[in-house]
Each structure stands twice: as structure tokens, then as C-alpha cells.
Design a protein around this motif. Structure first.
Motif, short mmCIF file in Angstrom:
data_model
loop_
_atom_site.label_atom_id
_atom_site.label_comp_id
_atom_site.label_asym_id
_atom_site.label_seq_id
_atom_site.Cartn_x
_atom_site.Cartn_y
_atom_site.Cartn_z
N LEU A 374 -12.91 -36.38 6.40
CA LEU A 374 -12.73 -36.63 4.95
C LEU A 374 -11.96 -37.91 4.64
O LEU A 374 -12.35 -38.62 3.72
N PRO A 375 -10.86 -38.26 5.35
CA PRO A 375 -10.17 -39.51 4.99
C PRO A 375 -11.09 -40.72 5.11
O PRO A 375 -11.10 -41.60 4.23
N CYS A 376 -11.89 -40.74 6.15
CA CYS A 376 -12.77 -41.89 6.38
C CYS A 376 -13.98 -41.84 5.45
O CYS A 376 -14.30 -42.82 4.77
N LEU A 377 -14.62 -40.69 5.34
CA LEU A 377 -15.85 -40.61 4.54
C LEU A 377 -15.54 -40.73 3.05
O LEU A 377 -16.37 -41.23 2.28
N VAL A 405 -13.27 -29.65 9.78
CA VAL A 405 -13.27 -30.93 9.05
C VAL A 405 -11.88 -31.54 9.14
O VAL A 405 -10.87 -30.83 9.11
N CYS A 406 -11.86 -32.86 9.26
CA CYS A 406 -10.57 -33.57 9.28
C CYS A 406 -10.12 -33.74 7.83
O CYS A 406 -10.88 -34.27 7.00
N THR A 407 -8.93 -33.27 7.52
CA THR A 407 -8.43 -33.37 6.14
C THR A 407 -7.51 -34.56 5.95
O THR A 407 -7.41 -35.11 4.85
N HIS A 408 -6.78 -34.96 7.00
CA HIS A 408 -5.87 -36.10 6.87
C HIS A 408 -5.46 -36.62 8.24
O HIS A 408 -5.65 -35.95 9.26
N TYR A 409 -4.89 -37.83 8.20
CA TYR A 409 -4.37 -38.44 9.41
C TYR A 409 -2.85 -38.57 9.28
O TYR A 409 -2.31 -38.70 8.17
N THR A 410 -2.17 -38.57 10.44
CA THR A 410 -0.76 -38.95 10.46
C THR A 410 -0.55 -39.93 11.61
O THR A 410 -1.41 -40.06 12.49
N ASP A 411 0.64 -40.58 11.61
CA ASP A 411 1.01 -41.33 12.81
C ASP A 411 1.67 -40.35 13.78
O ASP A 411 1.76 -39.15 13.49
N LEU A 412 2.15 -40.84 14.89
CA LEU A 412 2.65 -39.92 15.92
C LEU A 412 3.92 -39.19 15.47
O LEU A 412 4.23 -38.11 15.96
N MET A 417 -0.94 -41.01 6.98
CA MET A 417 -1.52 -42.36 7.08
C MET A 417 -2.94 -42.32 6.54
O MET A 417 -3.67 -41.37 6.81
N PRO A 418 -3.35 -43.35 5.81
CA PRO A 418 -4.72 -43.38 5.30
C PRO A 418 -5.70 -43.93 6.34
O PRO A 418 -5.27 -44.49 7.35
N TYR A 419 -7.01 -43.81 6.06
CA TYR A 419 -8.02 -44.55 6.85
C TYR A 419 -7.83 -46.03 6.54
O TYR A 419 -7.67 -46.40 5.37
N ARG A 420 -7.80 -46.88 7.55
CA ARG A 420 -7.86 -48.32 7.34
C ARG A 420 -8.91 -48.85 8.32
O ARG A 420 -9.05 -48.33 9.44
N PRO A 421 -9.65 -49.87 7.90
CA PRO A 421 -10.81 -50.30 8.70
C PRO A 421 -10.45 -51.18 9.88
O PRO A 421 -10.81 -52.36 9.91
N ASP A 422 -9.80 -50.64 10.87
CA ASP A 422 -9.39 -51.45 12.01
C ASP A 422 -9.20 -50.56 13.24
O ASP A 422 -8.51 -49.54 13.18
N GLN A 423 -9.84 -50.95 14.32
CA GLN A 423 -9.82 -50.10 15.53
C GLN A 423 -8.42 -49.86 16.07
O GLN A 423 -8.05 -48.72 16.37
N ARG A 424 -7.61 -50.92 16.20
CA ARG A 424 -6.28 -50.73 16.81
C ARG A 424 -5.41 -49.84 15.96
O ARG A 424 -4.64 -49.02 16.47
N TYR A 425 -5.54 -49.99 14.65
CA TYR A 425 -4.79 -49.11 13.74
C TYR A 425 -5.24 -47.66 13.92
O TYR A 425 -4.41 -46.76 14.07
N LEU A 426 -6.57 -47.44 13.95
CA LEU A 426 -7.08 -46.07 14.07
C LEU A 426 -6.68 -45.43 15.41
O LEU A 426 -6.45 -44.22 15.48
N ASP A 427 -6.54 -46.27 16.44
CA ASP A 427 -6.12 -45.75 17.75
C ASP A 427 -4.73 -45.12 17.69
O ASP A 427 -4.39 -44.30 18.55
N SER A 428 -3.92 -45.51 16.70
CA SER A 428 -2.54 -45.02 16.65
C SER A 428 -2.40 -43.73 15.83
O SER A 428 -1.30 -43.25 15.62
N LEU A 429 -3.53 -43.20 15.34
CA LEU A 429 -3.44 -42.05 14.42
C LEU A 429 -3.78 -40.74 15.11
O LEU A 429 -4.47 -40.69 16.12
#
Ligand code: IMP
Length: 489
Positions: A374-377, A405-412, A417-429
Motif C-alpha cells: 500500500l505505501p508504494c502503490l 498486505v503491507c500497510t506501512h514502512y519503518t526504519d530499523l 517512513m514513506p515510500y521514496r523512489p530510490d533503491q538504497r533508501y528502500l533497502d533501509s526500510l
């Protein structure tokens, strides 16, 4: 950490609200659209990472709109030979790449827009295959190509291949020279369809070849010897003569189909009762260079916003009555190098991959399976100005496995944390999930009426459409052509 969709979950699953998804839409948006939209106009594009299976929906929409207008204009605004979809013509399966699938409808004219990049030899071969099925000549197909569309040639394919070798892997591409062709536009030396039709085409294309020979030489390779894919099989680019003579063979065909698309479209867009418009996108928002998982993105604009630029300001997204994003209903798939926090592990991913045939249409490469994210879509639905959803593969659900279903992301540390369009950022979520009640996909297979959907499927559709802020338009319920249901009244 709180789930932003908790109130919606409560409304749907505890209070029993369905937000009307058990009924057809209250009004037909294609017939009586809300201002400033034009009637008989619909755009359909990929809402996730491509391969959402929207071809059948386009087919269905062509059938509906052909009843209401004299002619269908099926307009493709982005991408090139990187797309691939299979259509049935007569009793033959045909793989289309540059021709939009709706263009094969008997009432349709297919227009390849300015926002596309055209590979002339592949387009001629594809047209030849289609024409053979229809029993006509390629030049007799109802096909138009904007003379301003950029060319994506073997030179671009060779450059992409040389760059990949130089980068030792690169960042993922179909090898169809898509990003070098679009990069030419920003570097201000593109070659366009009209350059190939000009009298001095040999000089123009010769200069282009010399530039790419130099660029590829700079990467330590030789243009002539590089093998590139084509619809007629792998081949070497060859020397300038070989390159030009292949292109020469396409000129008569291109001459017959090339138009200045702006006046052509403008005259027809102004007559909604006579001409219906279907905007058929290629790729998907998740592959957009600005909004997808950078750097594994394509170079064209696959969003509905891309229609405005491709039509030279004629058609803004808000003027299109229905802007439908296609999504796989219960999961997503992705082919490429991108990784999402919602990657689904085996054995469920393997089960879905087998049941839904999640293998690349041409390469047979297994696709990655992702939980419905859901955050990404919802980010994709927002940047795409999506009004409606097309949900495919509604039959991929198992009574013994809840739909996660994925409802949200967090950092560690657990911070949201929101969806942001960047691979390295998404790797940290980290992704956080909610399990929703499933249904028996096998029993649902082939359902054509809303009334025959199980309540858990209706609840799920209510939940995801509300979460993404769009109304349901159609869903597919199996591989059969007519396994389809519609919310159009
Ligand atoms: P390109 O479009 O060839 O530059 O490829 C860029 C990325 O987009 C790669 O990860 C491709 O796999 C992906 N891609 C391009 N076209 C499609 C498509 O039609 N379906 C799915 N993925 C695609």
C-alpha cells in the motif's frame, strides 16, 4: 507504530462497510464524465511494475467503445520495443511490442505517439506478422506513427550493450536501446521518424552512426561487431552500409504510416460522439524514471501525465474520463534488478509464480513476487492521478492463506517512513503487514457477475480501492478471455 489503514480496516472488516463495491458504479464515467473530462475517453496503464495483464481489459474496452463511436483511436504515448504483450488474432497468438494491443480491433486506428521511441525494422516485422494474420499488406494496417517520434535503433541497442559491459552489469534494461534513444533527446541529437523520411536521410543517419561508433569506441568496443536483439533474431550491427540498408528497407512502410499526429488527434478529439479514445500505456508507474525504484527504471513517461507531453499539450490527464491503473489484485510482480521491502518469500511466492505463470513472456525469466504494497502503490496511484483500478488475477487467492498486505514502512528504529523512489533508501526500510481474509481462488475462477463474488473478495476490493483512492472498474477472474467482471453500469 500505528497502521495508517487501521480505521479503514475497522470500517470494512469490523463494521461491514463495502463502499458500494458490491454494486455497479452509480453512473457510467465513459458516457457522462465529470467536467472537464471528455466522454468516450479512457487511459489504461500499469499501476505497479509492469506485466499487470491489462491487454484483455483493453480488448474489452474496445468492444464497449466500438458500440458507441464510429472509430476508436488507440493511442500509445510511451516506450518502445521494450514492451511485450500477447494478443489473439484469429486462432493465432501474436506477440506485440510497439503496436498497441487495441490497435488490432476492427474499428480501431492505432497511433504510435510522439512520446514513443520507434525501432523501424522491428515495427515493420511486427506489422508484417500482424498483416499476415489479417490477410493484408503492412501498409494497409490501420496504423499511424507520429513523424516526431524518436528513433531507437540498433546503434542504441549496441550502446546499451557496450555500456552494460563497461559497467559490469549495469542497472537493468531490456536491451532494446530505450534509454539511449531518450537520452539523445536531452543531448539534443535525436534522430526522429521524419529524419529517416527526409531526402538527406543517409547523411543524417550516417552522422548518427558515426556518433555512436565514437561513443561505443570510447567504451572500448567496436560498433560493427556488437550483437543486438531484433524481432528477426540476434544480429551484428555491421558497418554503416549494412546499418543504412536495413533502414532503407523500412522507408516505404514508414512513409505510408507517418503522420503529423497533433492535427490528426486534435480533429478527432474535438468530436467525442464520432471518435472514442483509448490511451494504452506501456510499462508502468513503478518503472518511471522519477517515481519508480531508481536506478532500475525505464526512460519514458509511463504515467498518465505523459499523455499531455506526447500529444503536445492537446490532452491533459484530467480531460480523460477514466484513468485506470492495472494492478494484480492480491500481489505484485517485478522483473528487473529492483528490490522492494515487500519481497515475498517461498513457498507462497513459488506457488503464486506457478499458478499465475509469472515468467517473462519472451525471456521466460521468473518474476519476483511481492506482497500487495500500500505505501508504494498508493504513491503510484497519486502521482499517476489514477481514478479507477483494474484488478487482475482475482483468482490468485488460497482459502488456507490470508492475503498479506503491507500497510506501512519503518526504519530499523521503528520510525515511520514513506515510500521514496530510490533503491538504497528502500533497502533501509522494514515493511509491516496486515493479514486480510482470503477466498477460494479456484472456486472464484471464471466469475463474471459481482453478485457471485464471495464476501471476503468484496471486502478486499473495498479495502484496496479505498486505500488507493480509486474506484473499481474491472477485474479478471481467470485466464479465459471472458473471465472478467465489470463495474460499468
Ligand atoms: P528499459 O525499459 O529497457 O530501459 O528497462 C528498464 C527496466 O524496466 C528494466 O528493469 C526492465 O526489466 C523494465 N521493463 C521495461 N519494460 C518492461 C515491461 O514492459 N514490463 C516489465 N518490466 C519492464
Amino acid at each position: 507504530m500505528s497502521d495508517p489503514f487501521a480505521a479503514l480496516y475497522h470500517a470494512v472488516y469490523e463494521q461491514g462497510q463495502l463502499f458500494g463495491v458490491d454494486q455497479p458504479l452509480p453512473a457510467d464515467p465513459l458516457q457522462t464524465p465529470t467536467a472537464p473530462a471528455r466522454s468516450h475517453s479512457i487511459a489504461i496503464g500499469g499501476g505497479a511494475f509492469g506485466d499487470e495483464g491489462k491487454g484483455r481489459i483493453v480488448d474489452e474496452l474496445c468492444g464497449i467503445l466500438a458500440q458507441r463511436a464510429e472509430q476508436l483511436i488507440v493511442y500509445r504515448w510511451n516506450g518502445g520495443a521494450n514492451a511485450g504483450h500477447t494478443v489473439i488474432v484469429g486462432d493465432q497468438r501474436l506477440a506485440l511490442h510497439q503496436i498497441p494491443s487495441g490497435a488490432l480491433h476492427r474499428a480501431a486506428v492505432g497511433v504510435l505517439g510522439k512520446g514513443m521511441v520507434i525501432h523501424p525494422e522491428d515495427l515493420l516485422e511486427e506489422s508484417f506478422q500482424v498483416a499476415q494474420q489479417l490477410g493484408c499488406e503492412p501498409t494497409q494496417l490501420a496504423l499511424r506513427v507520429d513523424a516526431s517520434a524518436v528513433l531507437a535503433l540498433d546503434t542504441h541497442r549496441a550502446f546499451e550493450s557496450a555500456l552494460r559491459a563497461w559497467e559490469q552489469g549495469g542497472s537493468g534494461a531490456t536491451g532494446r536501446g530505450i534509454s539511449p534513444a531518450y537520452a539523445d533527446v536531452l543531448l539534443r541529437h535525436p534522430v526522429r521518424v521524419r529524419d529517416l523520411l527526409a531526402e538527406d536521410w543517409r547523411e543524417r543517419l550516417g552522422r548518427h552512426y558515426a556518433l555512436y561508433a565514437a561513443l561505443i569506441g570510447g567504451l572500448g568496443a567496436q560498433i560493427e561487431a556488437i550483437s543486438v536483439p531484433s524481432l528477426c533474431g540476434e544480429r551484428c550491427v555491421g558497418d554503416l552500409n549494412a546499418f543504412l540498408s536495413r533502414l532503407e528497407g523500412t522507408r516505404a512502410f514508414l512513409q505510408a504510416v507517418a503522420i503529423d499526429a497533433y492535427p490528426y488527434l486534435a480533429a478527432r478529439w474535438a468530436q467525442p460522439e464520432r471518435y472514442a479514445f483509448i490511451f494504452e500505456g506501456a510499462q508502468a508507474v513503478g518503472l518511471d524514471p522519477r517515481f519508480g525504484v531508481y536506478p532500475d527504471v525505464t526512460a519514458s513517461d509511463p504515467t498518465f501525465g505523459g499523455i499531455l507531453a506526447s500529444s503536445e499539450g492537446l490532452i491533459a490527464p484530467e480531460q480523460i474520463a477514466v484513468r485506470a491503473s492495472a494492478l494484480k489484485a492480491t500481489y505484485s510482480s517485478s522483473v528487473g534488478m529492483r528490490r522492494l521491502p515487500t519481497h515475498m518469500p517461498d513457498p507462497l511466492a513459488a506457488r503464486i509464480r506457478e499458478d499465475a505463470h509469472e515468467y517473462g513472456a519472451t525471456t521466460r525469466r521468473p518474476r519476483d513476487i511481492l506482497y500487495f504494497d500500500l505505501p508504494c502503490l498508493s504513491y503510484f496511484a497519486r502521482v499517476n492521478r489514477t481514478t479507477h483500478l483494474v484488478l487482475t488475477h482475482l483468482d490468485i487467492a488460497y482459502p488456507d492463506v490470508p492475503i498479506r498486505v503491507c500497510t506501512h514502512y519503518t526504519d530499523l528504529s521503528g520510525a515511520p517512513m514513506p515510500y521514496r523512489p530510490d533503491q538504497r533508501y528502500l533497502d533501509s526500510l522494514r515493511a509491516h503487514f496486515r493479514d486480510l481474509p482470503s477466498w477460494d481462488g479456484a472456486a472464484l475462477r471464471g466469475v463474471k457477475r459481482l453478485a457471485d463474488l464471495p464476501r471476503s473478495a468484496l471486502q478486499y476490493i473495498a479495502f484496496v480501492t479505498q486505500a488507493l483512492g480509486a474506484a473499481p472498474l474491472m477485474a479478471t477472474t481467470g485466464a479465459q478471455r471472458d473471465a472478467l467482471l465489470s463495474w460499468l453500469p
